[in-house]
Design a protein around this motif. Structure first.
Motif, PDB file in Angstrom:
ATOM      1  N   ILE A  37       0.833  -1.215   0.000  1.00 34.98           N
ATOM      2  CA  ILE A  37       0.000   0.000   0.000  1.00 34.98           C
ATOM      3  C   ILE A  37       0.863   1.259   0.000  1.00 34.98           C
ATOM      4  N   HIS A  38       1.912   1.268   0.849  1.00 35.81           N
ATOM      5  CA  HIS A  38       2.790   2.442   0.937  1.00 35.81           C
ATOM      6  C   HIS A  38       4.082   2.267   0.147  1.00 35.81           C
ATOM      7  N   ALA A  39       4.092   1.367  -0.822  1.00 36.97           N
ATOM      8  CA  ALA A  39       5.307   1.130  -1.625  1.00 36.97           C
ATOM      9  C   ALA A  39       5.648   2.361  -2.455  1.00 36.97           C
ATOM     10  N   ARG A  40       6.942   2.617  -2.596  1.00 37.13           N
ATOM     11  CA  ARG A  40       7.380   3.787  -3.375  1.00 37.13           C
ATOM     12  C   ARG A  40       7.037   3.636  -4.848  1.00 37.13           C
ATOM     13  N   GLN A  41       7.189   2.423  -5.353  1.00 35.28           N
ATOM     14  CA  GLN A  41       6.824   2.153  -6.745  1.00 35.28           C
ATOM     15  C   GLN A  41       5.473   1.442  -6.778  1.00 35.28           C
ATOM     16  N   GLN A  42       4.740   1.681  -7.861  1.00 35.11           N
ATOM     17  CA  GLN A  42       3.420   1.061  -7.991  1.00 35.11           C
ATOM     18  C   GLN A  42       3.548  -0.454  -8.080  1.00 35.11           C
ATOM     19  N   VAL A  43       2.789  -1.166  -7.248  1.00 38.18           N
ATOM     20  CA  VAL A  43       2.818  -2.631  -7.244  1.00 38.18           C
ATOM     21  C   VAL A  43       1.822  -3.130  -8.287  1.00 38.18           C
ATOM     22  N   ARG A  44       2.343  -3.758  -9.336  1.00 37.93           N
ATOM     23  CA  ARG A  44       1.477  -4.212 -10.433  1.00 37.93           C
ATOM     24  C   ARG A  44       0.973  -5.634 -10.216  1.00 37.93           C
ATOM     25  N   SER A  45       1.800  -6.468  -9.575  1.00 36.11           N
ATOM     26  CA  SER A  45       1.414  -7.866  -9.396  1.00 36.11           C
ATOM     27  C   SER A  45       0.411  -8.004  -8.259  1.00 36.11           C
ATOM     28  N   PRO A  46      -0.660  -8.800  -8.460  1.00 36.37           N
ATOM     29  CA  PRO A  46      -1.630  -9.014  -7.380  1.00 36.37           C
ATOM     30  C   PRO A  46      -1.137  -9.999  -6.322  1.00 36.37           C
ATOM     31  N   VAL A  47       0.020 -10.633  -6.581  1.00 37.11           N
ATOM     32  CA  VAL A  47       0.613 -11.564  -5.614  1.00 37.11           C
ATOM     33  C   VAL A  47       1.972 -11.022  -5.191  1.00 37.11           C
ATOM     34  N   THR A  48       2.171 -10.891  -3.877  1.00 37.18           N
ATOM     35  CA  THR A  48       3.436 -10.380  -3.345  1.00 37.18           C
ATOM     36  C   THR A  48       3.965 -11.364  -2.318  1.00 37.18           C
ATOM     37  N   ASN A  49       5.245 -11.738  -2.447  1.00 43.46           N
ATOM     38  CA  ASN A  49       5.882 -12.632  -1.476  1.00 43.46           C
ATOM     39  C   ASN A  49       6.817 -11.825  -0.583  1.00 43.46           C
ATOM     40  N   ILE A  50       6.565 -11.866   0.728  1.00 41.52           N
ATOM     41  CA  ILE A  50       7.375 -11.141   1.708  1.00 41.52           C
ATOM     42  C   ILE A  50       7.726 -12.119   2.822  1.00 41.52           C
ATOM     43  N   ALA A  51       9.012 -12.369   2.984  1.00 40.03           N
ATOM     44  CA  ALA A  51       9.516 -13.233   4.070  1.00 40.03           C
ATOM     45  C   ALA A  51       8.765 -14.566   4.129  1.00 40.03           C
ATOM     46  N   ARG A  52       8.730 -15.260   2.995  1.00 37.12           N
ATOM     47  CA  ARG A  52       8.107 -16.585   2.865  1.00 37.12           C
ATOM     48  C   ARG A  52       6.601 -16.579   3.147  1.00 37.12           C
ATOM     49  N   THR A  53       6.006 -15.402   3.054  1.00 38.81           N
ATOM     50  CA  THR A  53       4.546 -15.269   3.212  1.00 38.81           C
ATOM     51  C   THR A  53       3.979 -14.684   1.925  1.00 38.81           C
ATOM     52  N   SER A  54       2.920 -15.305   1.421  1.00 41.55           N
ATOM     53  CA  SER A  54       2.306 -14.842   0.169  1.00 41.55           C
ATOM     54  C   SER A  54       1.079 -13.990   0.479  1.00 41.55           C
ATOM     55  N   PHE A  55       0.996 -12.832  -0.191  1.00 35.66           N
ATOM     56  CA  PHE A  55      -0.139 -11.915  -0.046  1.00 35.66           C
ATOM     57  C   PHE A  55      -0.858 -11.818  -1.392  1.00 35.66           C
ATOM     58  N   PHE A  56      -2.126 -12.191  -1.404  1.00 34.98           N
ATOM     59  CA  PHE A  56      -2.960 -12.089  -2.607  1.00 34.98           C
ATOM     60  C   PHE A  56      -3.932 -10.934  -2.375  1.00 34.98           C
ATOM     61  N   HIS A  57      -3.939  -9.950  -3.261  1.00 30.78           N
ATOM     62  CA  HIS A  57      -4.818  -8.809  -2.996  1.00 30.78           C
ATOM     63  C   HIS A  57      -5.653  -8.416  -4.214  1.00 30.78           C
ATOM     64  N   VAL A  58      -6.828  -7.883  -3.934  1.00 37.21           N
ATOM     65  CA  VAL A  58      -7.658  -7.232  -4.950  1.00 37.21           C
ATOM     66  C   VAL A  58      -8.044  -5.866  -4.389  1.00 37.21           C
ATOM     67  N   LYS A  59      -8.319  -4.920  -5.292  1.00 36.13           N
ATOM     68  CA  LYS A  59      -8.648  -3.559  -4.859  1.00 36.13           C
ATOM     69  C   LYS A  59     -10.005  -3.163  -5.418  1.00 36.13           C
TER      70      LYS A  59
END
Length: 428
Positions: A37-59
């Motif tokens: 949400i507060h990323a400096r660059q626009q996040v285009r992928s709906p799936v983000t992997n952070i520290a071996r945790t997967s985040f699936f998001h829709v807006k």
């Protein structure tokens, strides 16, 4: 297996938080806020992997729905659940907004308890949920009503309850298509496909059986028809169905047989790439007069029956960044240069089939030291037409109800075709 579900506002504040598994901690909430949400660059992928945790998001407008997991899950299943969750919330309280979520947060938690069990999606049919979860909370039920709900949730027909009665039996069917095109300046089709949906509204008493048939190529060939204009068939590349459709009958007979849910639902989605009817042809002509002037002429031709009318037509003609002024002459509609969008926007309220219209523009350019040539972005077009660009036609729609005293002839049926532009572009 979803570990947790979080709903955020545009600031990254958590509105709804539901953790289903112990491997998801509170730090997951902050990780999504900081990295997406507060990323400096626009996040285009709906799936983000952070520290071996997967985040699936829709807006949805300014609301983020994020499903979190540490398991190797089926991504398509997670997104199907998120979209279904959006549909359920819309059915309950309308538009998904921060205010509506805050006003209905108790209701949303009740829905999450029913829809997800230990991270596994359960019954997400709005009709079934509304029998025991209302805007005022969970209704108190008699033993008879509780047994009906149990059989509906755990039975084979979880999308429809028994005992539905209407004074007038009606069935509405909408064929909604989005036609996508990329055409070369010479008129060669570089890519084209149609994405379609069959949306139904059923107000039928009892437990009726419906049969729906279309001019699918396999069906027409099986029946030995074809060749005539009335029996023109289409080749469907792929399709998906609502869970109410009996897939075994579709595979063997190519007939779509189902017991319909009550109210509005999406019966099927499909995609075609062959023999597409392109409603409009855009013919561009761009001529550079020196380094400070451009002459643009665009002709649009409608390619459908003269008795039909296209509506909400909008043509966007891109202009260079160093444009200083534009003079526009159009035969029909209104055209305006929008400096903030670097485009000439030409709007026509309606246009009949087999007609053409044109626009001419002189574009004045400021002198620039940039030696790069203008990239000439494609001309895009928006429109709405009263037919299916794929050529799909409803051949029959039948209703059978054995227990109640009404037949197919007693049901009032409405069929409507709407074709809209998707990404409809012509290079210039």
């Amino acid at each position: 297996m979803i570990g947790g579900l979080f709903i955020y506002n545009h600031k990254g504040e958590v509105l709804i938080s539901r953790v289903y598994r112990d491997d998801i901690g509170r730090n997951a909430v902050d990780a999504f806020r900081v990295n997406v949400i507060h990323a400096r660059q626009q996040v285009r992928s709906p799936v983000t992997n952070i520290a071996r945790t997967s985040f699936f998001h829709v807006k949805r407008s300014n609301i983020w729905l994020a499903a979190v997991t540490k398991q190797n899950v089926n991504a398509a299943m997670v997104f199907e659940f998120l979209y279904k969750m959006c549909d359920v919330m819309t059915a309950y309280f309308g538009k998904i907004s921060e205010e509506n979520i805050k006003n209905n947060f108790v209701l949303i938690y009740e829905l999450l308890d029913e829809i997800l069990d230990f991270g596994y999606p359960q019954n997400s049919e709005t009709g079934a949920l509304k029998t025991f979860i209302t805007q005022q909370g969970i209704k108190g039920q008699t033993k008879e009503e509780q047994s009906q709900i149990t059989s509906q949730v755990t039975g084979q027909i979880g999308w429809r309850r028994e005992g539905i009665k209407y004074r007038r039996n009606e069935l509405f069917l909408d064929v909604l298509e989005s036609v996508n095109l990329l055409m070369s300046p010479q008129g060669q089709v570089l890519s084209a496909h149609v994405s379609g949906r069959v949306v139904m509204k059923s107000y039928l008493s009892g437990m009726p059986e419906c049969k729906f048939g279309m001019n699918d190529k396999i069906v027409i060939d099986k029946q030995g028809k074809g060749g005539g204009t009335d029996d023109q068939s289409i080749a469907i590349d792929d399709c998906t169905f609502h869970q109410c459709v009996r897939l075994s009958k579709f595979d063997s007979e190519r007939s779509i047989s189902f017991i319909p849910p009550d109210g509005e639902y999406e019966l099927m989605r499909y995609r075609t790439t062959k023999d597409i009817i392109l409603p409009f042809r855009v013919i561009p002509l761009v001529r550079e007069v020196g380094r400070t002037k451009l002459e643009v002429k665009v002709v649009i031709k409608s390619n459908f029956k003269p008795s039909l009318l296209a509506q909400k037509i909008e043509v966007r003609i891109p202009t260079p960044l160093n444009t200083s002024g534009v003079q526009v002459i159009c035969m029909k509609g209104k055209a305006k240069y929008k400096a903030s969008e670097n485009a000439i926007v030409w709007k026509i309220k309606r246009m009949a089939g087999m007609k053409e219209s044109q626009i001419s523009a002189e574009i004045e350019l400021l002198p620039t030291n940039d030696k790069k040539k203008w990239a000439r972005p494609p001309i895009s077009m928006n429109f709405e037409v009263p037919f299916a660009p794929s050529g799909l036609k409803v051949r029959y729609l039948k209703v059978f109800e054995s227990k109640l005293n009404y037949s197919d002839h007693d049901v009032i049926k409405w069929v409507r075709y709407i074709g809209r532009s998707g990404i409809y572009e012509t290079r210039c």
